[in-house]
Motif scaffolding. Sequence first.
Motif, PDB file in Angstrom:
ATOM      1  N   UNK A 692      41.928  35.838  45.252  1.00 49.78           N
ATOM      2  CA  UNK A 692      41.671  35.260  43.922  1.00 49.78           C
ATOM      3  C   UNK A 692      41.384  33.761  44.027  1.00 49.78           C
ATOM      4  N   UNK A 693      42.088  33.087  44.900  1.00 45.99           N
ATOM      5  CA  UNK A 693      41.830  31.648  45.048  1.00 45.99           C
ATOM      6  C   UNK A 693      40.426  31.383  45.586  1.00 45.99           C
ATOM      7  N   UNK A 694      40.012  32.194  46.553  1.00 43.35           N
ATOM      8  CA  UNK A 694      38.645  32.052  47.077  1.00 43.35           C
ATOM      9  C   UNK A 694      37.622  32.385  46.000  1.00 43.35           C
ATOM     10  N   UNK A 695      37.907  33.427  45.203  1.00 46.66           N
ATOM     11  CA  UNK A 695      36.981  33.814  44.139  1.00 46.66           C
ATOM     12  C   UNK A 695      36.807  32.687  43.114  1.00 46.66           C
ATOM     13  N   UNK A 696      37.914  32.103  42.663  1.00 43.49           N
ATOM     14  CA  UNK A 696      37.803  31.017  41.691  1.00 43.49           C
ATOM     15  C   UNK A 696      37.021  29.837  42.263  1.00 43.49           C
ATOM     16  N   UNK A 697      37.315  29.474  43.493  1.00 39.98           N
ATOM     17  CA  UNK A 697      36.665  28.304  44.092  1.00 39.98           C
ATOM     18  C   UNK A 697      35.162  28.518  44.281  1.00 39.98           C
ATOM     19  N   UNK A 715      47.114  27.403  40.487  1.00 37.00           N
ATOM     20  CA  UNK A 715      47.630  27.918  39.216  1.00 37.00           C
ATOM     21  C   UNK A 715      46.726  29.009  38.654  1.00 37.00           C
ATOM     22  N   UNK A 716      45.425  28.801  38.760  1.00 31.51           N
ATOM     23  CA  UNK A 716      44.491  29.827  38.286  1.00 31.51           C
ATOM     24  C   UNK A 716      44.665  31.127  39.057  1.00 31.51           C
ATOM     25  N   UNK A 717      44.817  31.029  40.393  1.00 33.42           N
ATOM     26  CA  UNK A 717      45.000  32.238  41.195  1.00 33.42           C
ATOM     27  C   UNK A 717      46.300  32.939  40.856  1.00 33.42           C
ATOM     28  N   UNK A 718      47.330  32.172  40.531  1.00 34.61           N
ATOM     29  CA  UNK A 718      48.620  32.772  40.174  1.00 34.61           C
ATOM     30  C   UNK A 718      48.569  33.438  38.806  1.00 34.61           C
ATOM     31  N   UNK A 719      47.929  32.779  37.842  1.00 34.26           N
ATOM     32  CA  UNK A 719      47.862  33.315  36.485  1.00 34.26           C
ATOM     33  C   UNK A 719      46.984  34.554  36.420  1.00 34.26           C
ATOM     34  N   UNK A 720      45.941  34.619  37.234  1.00 32.75           N
ATOM     35  CA  UNK A 720      44.973  35.717  37.162  1.00 32.75           C
ATOM     36  C   UNK A 720      45.391  36.932  37.981  1.00 32.75           C
ATOM     37  N   UNK A 721      46.670  37.103  38.224  1.00 34.31           N
ATOM     38  CA  UNK A 721      47.144  38.287  38.943  1.00 34.31           C
ATOM     39  C   UNK A 721      46.864  39.537  38.116  1.00 34.31           C
ATOM     40  N   UNK A 722      46.200  40.524  38.737  1.00 29.44           N
ATOM     41  CA  UNK A 722      45.843  41.752  38.038  1.00 29.44           C
ATOM     42  C   UNK A 722      44.415  41.785  37.542  1.00 29.44           C
ATOM     43  N   UNK A 723      43.730  40.660  37.573  1.00 30.96           N
ATOM     44  CA  UNK A 723      42.344  40.605  37.115  1.00 30.96           C
ATOM     45  C   UNK A 723      41.398  40.837  38.291  1.00 30.96           C
ATOM     46  N   UNK A 724      40.303  41.487  38.033  1.00 32.23           N
ATOM     47  CA  UNK A 724      39.330  41.851  39.061  1.00 32.23           C
ATOM     48  C   UNK A 724      38.280  40.753  39.199  1.00 32.23           C
ATOM     49  N   UNK A 725      37.467  40.790  40.256  1.00 33.09           N
ATOM     50  CA  UNK A 725      36.381  39.808  40.377  1.00 33.09           C
ATOM     51  C   UNK A 725      35.411  39.826  39.204  1.00 33.09           C
ATOM     52  N   UNK A 726      35.174  41.007  38.632  1.00 34.08           N
ATOM     53  CA  UNK A 726      34.306  41.067  37.456  1.00 34.08           C
ATOM     54  C   UNK A 726      34.875  40.311  36.280  1.00 34.08           C
ATOM     55  N   UNK A 727      36.198  40.380  36.073  1.00 32.28           N
ATOM     56  CA  UNK A 727      36.835  39.619  35.004  1.00 32.28           C
ATOM     57  C   UNK A 727      36.702  38.121  35.246  1.00 32.28           C
TER      58      UNK A 727
END
Length: 809
Positions: A692-697, A715-727
Amino acid sequence: MSQRTYNQLWADAQLELSCLLEEELPAEPPGPEKDRVVFFQRLAVLFVRYTQIFRQLEKAYDLVVHPQKRRFIHSALESVMGRVLELKNEMVEKEFSEYHYMDDVLHDLKLIPADLEIPIPRYFHSERSKEVQQRKAMLTDILKMAEVTETPEVSGKAAKSFKEAVKIIQVAERARQGRERAKFNMKNLNMNTMYRIKEPGAESAESAAVCIQKVWKGYVQRKRTKTAREEEMILLGMYEEPRPAEMTAQAIAASTRVKQMEHEEAYQKATVDVMNQLRDVEGDDMSKSMKVQIQQWFTECRNATGTFPDYPDEEDGGSALIFAEKTPQQVESKFAAKEEEEANAKAKGKEEKKEKGKSDKRKEDEEPPSDEPLPPRCVLMSSANLSRAYLESASLSSSDFWHNRSEYGNFNQMHDPELIKEEKRKVIEAEIRVKVRRRLQHTSHHCKSNSWLISQQNTRLLLLKEISSFIHICRTLQSLCRELVEQGLLKQTRNVQLQDFLGDYSYLGTTLRQHDIEPMPSLSDVRQVISLYAVLPLGSQVVHEKAPLIKSVLLVGPTGVGKKMLVHAVCHETGACLFDLSPLNTAGKYPGKSGLAMMLHMVFKVARLMQPSVIWIEDAEKMFYRKIPKEEKELDPKRLKKDLPKFLKLIKGEDRVLIIGTTRDPHSAEIKSLCKMFSKILLIPRPDYGSRRILWKQLIRKHGGEGTEALDLSSLAKISDGYTPGHIVQVIQSVLTKHRVFQQAKRPLTAAEFIAPLAQIDPVFQEEEEALKSWYAKTPLGKKRSKAASGKEEEEPAKDKNTKKKGKK
């Protein structure tokens, strides 16, 4: 880097390959390994080392410009690719899992996870770029023609409704009022500044100069500090290197590929000239010497045996046997030994059929001893790609020849004419040998050949009549493609690379398995498996024919994990055609049994003619529904259930055709039918924290955003737990509008801006992932994995015997 560097890279890879083959193929093969864990560890080490060689050879082949060297590297590269796929297949059979965690092996070999990444050979694109571009141009032309025929000529634009017209007028009026208000405000601002300006005195001028100096010195120092900090972070590996270095490296690589094309064209031209020269200069001498040798051989055979021998068949080697410096007695003994082997094989076949029934009955009654070692599955299987013969030829051709050969003066790395002569002289000898054989056979068997020719002419006439009558029924490939495009069955692929499927490596996989916890694979593991199962076999014909055959793959995962993206990435990386046989896409097309058979026949025929090809089945669970929903009964989603597996069996080893299914709800399908259709089932999970961290960056940067200290990615990677790359893509697109990207210089991005749109999307909950995990445990490979984990694997044969005896009673 210079060509000397790439030559040295090839030499190092070839040396490592020779050492690895000597370790893998010892003079005395070791016995079967009793411990399954130890045997898998050996397989994992071999897999990692072959992957390292694969990466080195791929880089060397991509950047070496010498045309003759590139041919040797290409053959070694394809062999190593095939060996990697064989080791992957053995690892799956021994560990009963499609995903493997080798962080302990990487630690022992002092490697990083990036060294385990399977590279996509760049020659897949470069060597087929013209063909792929022509195919895309043909599809675009067909799509344009289809759009023109479907949409009739319309004069003018479509009339808008009253509400739309009022809305347009309102928007235009509000924009006009905004412009007028801005002009009025600017006039007032200018008037106020005119009254405030006064004559500056001496004190005001000095204070203004000091203020300007402060601002300028602060700006310069902040810029120096920022540059020094960035250089330090780049040195520590915390930041990526600046883009200009990447651009220069890409430009150098592009110029290198241009040189490769120029040197290849010069090599092909020189090959034709050398062959013509050899035919003209040495052809007559070769044919005369061959005739003399053949006549001498026949006379020696007559003197030794009393009769003239038959001319050797092409299956036995033809006239090459005569030039192999063998005596007539040796050739005759070889023919006699071959006839005895054929007779013995027929006799043994009859005896084996009789004894087979008796041995089967004995095996059923006998029970295996308890102290018996493990079956031969813990013995390393022989390779179809690399052998001791390959080891000897590779060492002779590369190490002893190329790397010890003086190339002083060949600074441009052009071809070597003497090597072309040595290589093509054998080809010319083979051509002349065939001509000499035909002449001699024509003179000795003139009568037989006449009758044979007459019969062949008659059969050719019959075949020509049948072909001429069949040509009227046949259709061209372009007409078939046009029909499939118009029906929506042949589609264009998106320009998506497999590297765009972002994800981090799983660092705790081995630790979790040691504590009897089955970890979920990371997105990096999914990317690696797709490269091994789909991209490498479809990209190379040689690899596809020698590697374990995989006809179908099923991708299972929740919505938004990237299943459709992986299908398009496979097509883009290999230049494959994409056929869509999804149940919803084929609904209402080609009705009836005959129409269905014709549709499948057309799709598989065009797929073979335009291979590599990918046949995509979206929502594959609909084809194997347990119970069809009421709203889908009219669509008849199960119409392909019986016929598609039959066409799947027709795919052979030389056909680069792969069926890829995607599903998000496998629970609604019959699991037995689904598993029979797809030989490989891959579970795609939600992204973990690192992914998730790599995806956000990476995605924020891709959409024009800039990563600063104000943007807290953790923080974004922690909050987005459960969300997919499409989300995550959906949230970033909603935040990073053109206006917001333009404002980044004054107002940097913050993590708080992404929280509100993220909260409006429902995540993939843990229960849904656990349900997919439990469903996967019911698949054949999942059952084997659970039995191996519980230690019940060896009890299965005994249970089968008991059930058979009960059935007989």
